[in-house]
Scaffold this motif. Structure first.
Motif, mmCIF file in Angstrom:
data_model
loop_
_atom_site.group_PDB
_atom_site.id
_atom_site.type_symbol
_atom_site.label_atom_id
_atom_site.label_comp_id
_atom_site.label_asym_id
_atom_site.label_seq_id
_atom_site.Cartn_x
_atom_site.Cartn_y
_atom_site.Cartn_z
ATOM 1 N N LEU A 174 0.842 -1.195 0.000
ATOM 2 C CA LEU A 174 0.000 0.000 0.000
ATOM 3 C C LEU A 174 0.883 1.253 0.000
ATOM 4 C CD1 LEU A 174 -2.829 1.217 0.119
ATOM 5 C CD2 LEU A 174 -2.724 1.051 2.623
ATOM 6 N N ILE A 175 1.967 1.215 0.755
ATOM 7 C CA ILE A 175 3.024 2.227 0.683
ATOM 8 C C ILE A 175 4.268 1.509 0.183
ATOM 9 C CG2 ILE A 175 4.433 3.863 1.980
ATOM 10 C CD1 ILE A 175 2.158 4.162 3.953
ATOM 11 N N ASP A 176 4.898 2.057 -0.839
ATOM 12 C CA ASP A 176 5.996 1.323 -1.477
ATOM 13 C C ASP A 176 6.865 2.308 -2.255
ATOM 14 O OD1 ASP A 176 7.555 -0.788 -2.194
ATOM 15 O OD2 ASP A 176 5.965 -1.919 -3.184
ATOM 16 N N TYR A 177 7.979 1.786 -2.766
ATOM 17 C CA TYR A 177 8.780 2.562 -3.713
ATOM 18 C C TYR A 177 8.060 2.565 -5.050
ATOM 19 C CZ TYR A 177 12.964 3.448 -0.953
ATOM 20 O OH TYR A 177 13.853 3.932 -0.007
ATOM 21 N N LEU A 178 7.672 3.757 -5.514
ATOM 22 C CA LEU A 178 6.875 3.897 -6.717
ATOM 23 C C LEU A 178 7.516 4.912 -7.653
ATOM 24 C CD1 LEU A 178 3.380 4.292 -4.990
ATOM 25 C CD2 LEU A 178 4.362 2.169 -5.865
ATOM 26 N N ALA A 179 7.153 4.839 -8.913
ATOM 27 C CA ALA A 179 7.537 5.835 -9.908
ATOM 28 C C ALA A 179 6.273 6.491 -10.440
ATOM 29 C CB ALA A 179 8.338 5.207 -11.041
ATOM 30 N N ALA A 180 6.331 7.789 -10.678
ATOM 31 C CA ALA A 180 5.156 8.511 -11.157
ATOM 32 C C ALA A 180 4.671 7.964 -12.498
ATOM 33 C CB ALA A 180 5.480 9.997 -11.274
ATOM 34 N N SER A 181 5.592 7.445 -13.308
ATOM 35 C CA SER A 181 5.197 6.934 -14.625
ATOM 36 C C SER A 181 4.394 5.638 -14.529
ATOM 37 C CB SER A 181 6.449 6.698 -15.481
ATOM 38 O OG SER A 181 7.322 5.765 -14.849
ATOM 39 N N ASP A 182 4.473 4.955 -13.379
ATOM 40 C CA ASP A 182 3.740 3.701 -13.208
ATOM 41 C C ASP A 182 2.325 3.916 -12.678
ATOM 42 O OD1 ASP A 182 5.773 2.117 -14.130
ATOM 43 O OD2 ASP A 182 6.656 1.795 -12.151
ATOM 44 N N GLU A 183 2.041 5.088 -12.168
ATOM 45 C CA GLU A 183 0.741 5.317 -11.541
ATOM 46 C C GLU A 183 -0.432 5.089 -12.501
ATOM 47 O OE1 GLU A 183 -1.766 8.925 -9.404
ATOM 48 O OE2 GLU A 183 0.423 8.968 -9.396
ATOM 49 N N PRO A 184 -0.417 5.655 -13.737
ATOM 50 C CA PRO A 184 -1.560 5.417 -14.631
ATOM 51 C C PRO A 184 -1.769 3.931 -14.946
ATOM 52 C CG PRO A 184 -0.214 7.239 -15.427
ATOM 53 C CD PRO A 184 0.549 6.584 -14.329
ATOM 54 N N LYS A 185 -0.685 3.184 -15.088
ATOM 55 C CA LYS A 185 -0.803 1.756 -15.395
ATOM 56 C C LYS A 185 -1.436 1.007 -14.228
ATOM 57 C CE LYS A 185 3.351 1.841 -18.307
ATOM 58 N NZ LYS A 185 4.707 1.283 -18.507
#
Length: 479
Positions: free
Chosen positions: A310-321
């Motif tokens: 639920l909280i993680d290392y994320l990239a903004a480019s992955d959010e829409p996917k």
């Protein structure tokens, strides 16, 4: 009408102390390991011995300001070789750009000295005063009693000892550690050593114990610079709001009339954050991407039977996917991309250049400075003499005989001031200033010319190593 006597609002918000809660997990364990390794290197390195032979210090890492040299195990850097230090600083900067581009403020969260010492201070505070709730109660207790005084005094004394050890370890890098320790204890050390220890003790105590997160927010410039190093493909800590919202308390029986997300608003991520922020509010300048909120949230998800992340290392480019139900890109695709590969290539290029320069540097060096007042001297026999100041540097750990020779017009010859020979002895790890006379006979061609190119050579008679320096011989120019 406005009230002209109204008190203007304050532009400064008073600090709210942050008391992080203890948490366990992969990222917390990684921080423990990095903290132990970093502190171990810092405190123990000055005590490592390294045999360099006679007349040289046997401390593995030593910044010898008196002799203007830096020793690092088998490497010896002289003051005129500062380009090695400059190269290391460039590598450090490029490395910081690389890690920030790939993983955000990962340096700040794991290896920054402010983070490492703050972790140590919080650990000591937790041992003495208890976990978050106990420290909060003690902080909110207005009345001072014996227990509160005892706990605070114990904590502050412990912090002071950590600061003292920090300042003490630092001064050991600039002198022989065992000798300096005895001098410090017996009161015979130089006042600069005591002053340095006092300043570092005070700053460590204040930065790690009192200011903590405010140093990262207000004093450090990196939070304001990092945006230039990051883009939409940078991995940084984020909250999957499309999965966690709307938040709702955990209920034993599912109520279909009110659909809620996975976030149960337990505040675990906030309680463990050393910066005191709520990662669910989005990206914030204060976040140092330490990952403790991930550990706390994953632990809570395990307890309520929900999937981790639920909280993680994320990239903004992955959010829409992810919002569309598609899996994110592999982690390696965020790390190995053009920007990070460019930083890696530049970092490697500087490193290879430094290593190459280190291995090709000569063991002997010479510099030649012609004496300009006068430019030349006419001797009693009519010969012309030029004088040069030659500095010979012996980087070996033992005295070496050096021979001076001249290459140029065959009629020119040299004389060394103070000796009838062409050989001088240069002491170990020292520089010798030697005056050298170059003489042209009366009727020789160089004596009548304005300028003649010459080359002075120096040879180490022990190893055969050679060095040279080009200069000019000035004649009468009477042709």
């Amino acid at each position: 009408m406005s009230d002209n006597n109204a008190t203007p609002p304050s532009l400064y918000a008073a600090r709210e102390p942050v008391f992080p809660k203890r948490v366990t997990g992969a990222f917390r364990n990684l921080k423990w390991v990095i903290m132990l390794v970093a502190l171990g290197i810092y405190y123990l390195t000055p005590w490592i011995r390294w045999d360099r032979g006679p007349q040289l210090p046997d401390q593995a890492v030593l910044i010898d300001l008196a002799n203007r040299r830096f020793y690092f195990f088998w490497i010896e850097i002289w003051s005129h070789e500062f380009y090695f230090v400059a190269g290391l600083l460039i590598m450090a900067g490029l490395g910081l750009f690389l890690f920030t581009s790939a993983l955000g403020r990962v340096w700040c969260g794991y290896a920054c000295p402010q983070t490492v010492w703050t972790d140590l201070f919080i650990l000591v505070e937790r041992w003495i005063e208890g976990d978050r709730n106990a420290r909060l109660r003690l902080h909110r207790q207005k009345k001072w009693d014996f227990r509160k005084a005892r706990l605070r005094v114990t904590k502050y004394v412990s912090w002071f000892l950590i600061g003292l050890a920090t300042g003490g370890a630092w001064v050991f890098y600039f002198a022989d550690a065992p000798t300096l320790l005895v001098d410090l204890v017996t009161g015979q050390a130089h006042p600069v050593a005591y002053t340095t220890m006092l300043v570092l003790t005070a700053t460590t105590f204040f930065f790690g114990g009192i200011a903590r997160e405010q140093i990262c927010i207000y004093a450090c410039p990196w939070p304001r610079i990092q945006a230039a190093m990051m883009d939409e493909d940078t991995l940084t800590i984020g909250y999957r709001d499309w999965r966690g919202e709307p938040r709702g308390k955990l209920r034993k029986k599912q109520d279909d009339s009110k659909e809620t997300g996975d976030c149960i608003d337990c505040m675990a991520c906030v309680n463990v954050c050393p910066m005191g922020i709520d990662i669910r509010d989005g990206q914030q300048m204060e976040c140092i991407t330490c990952g403790l909120c991930i550990d706390a949230c994953d632990d809570m998800m395990d307890k309520i039977g929900k999937p981790r992340g639920l909280i993680d290392y994320l990239a903004a480019s992955d959010e829409p996917k992810e919002r569309a139900g598609n899996p994110p890109r592999p982690v390696w695709s965020h790390i190995f991309r053009f920007r990070t590969m460019m930083y890696t290539a530049l970092w490697s290029l500087v490193g290879v250049g430094l290593v190459f320069a280190l291995f090709i540097r000569p063991e002997i060096e010479m510099t030649v400075a012609p004496v300009r007042n006068p430019i030349f001297v006419t001797m009693s026999d009519g010969s012309i003499r030029n004088t040069y100041e030659v500095r010979l540097l012996n980087k070996h750990g033992e005295d070496r005989p050096f021979r001076m020779t001249l290459k140029g017009d065959p009629s020119l010859y040299i004389q060394l001031e103070g000796t009838p020979y062409e050989t001088v002895t240069v002491n170990a790890n020292e520089t010798l200033l030697q005056k050298v006379h170059v003489i042209a006979p009366r009727h020789s061609e160089p004596a009548a010319m304005e300028r003649v190119d010459i080359r002075l050579w120096v040879e180490d008679l022990t190893t055969g190593d050679r060095a040279h320096n080009d200069t000019v011989f000035n004649g009468r120019a009477d042709k």
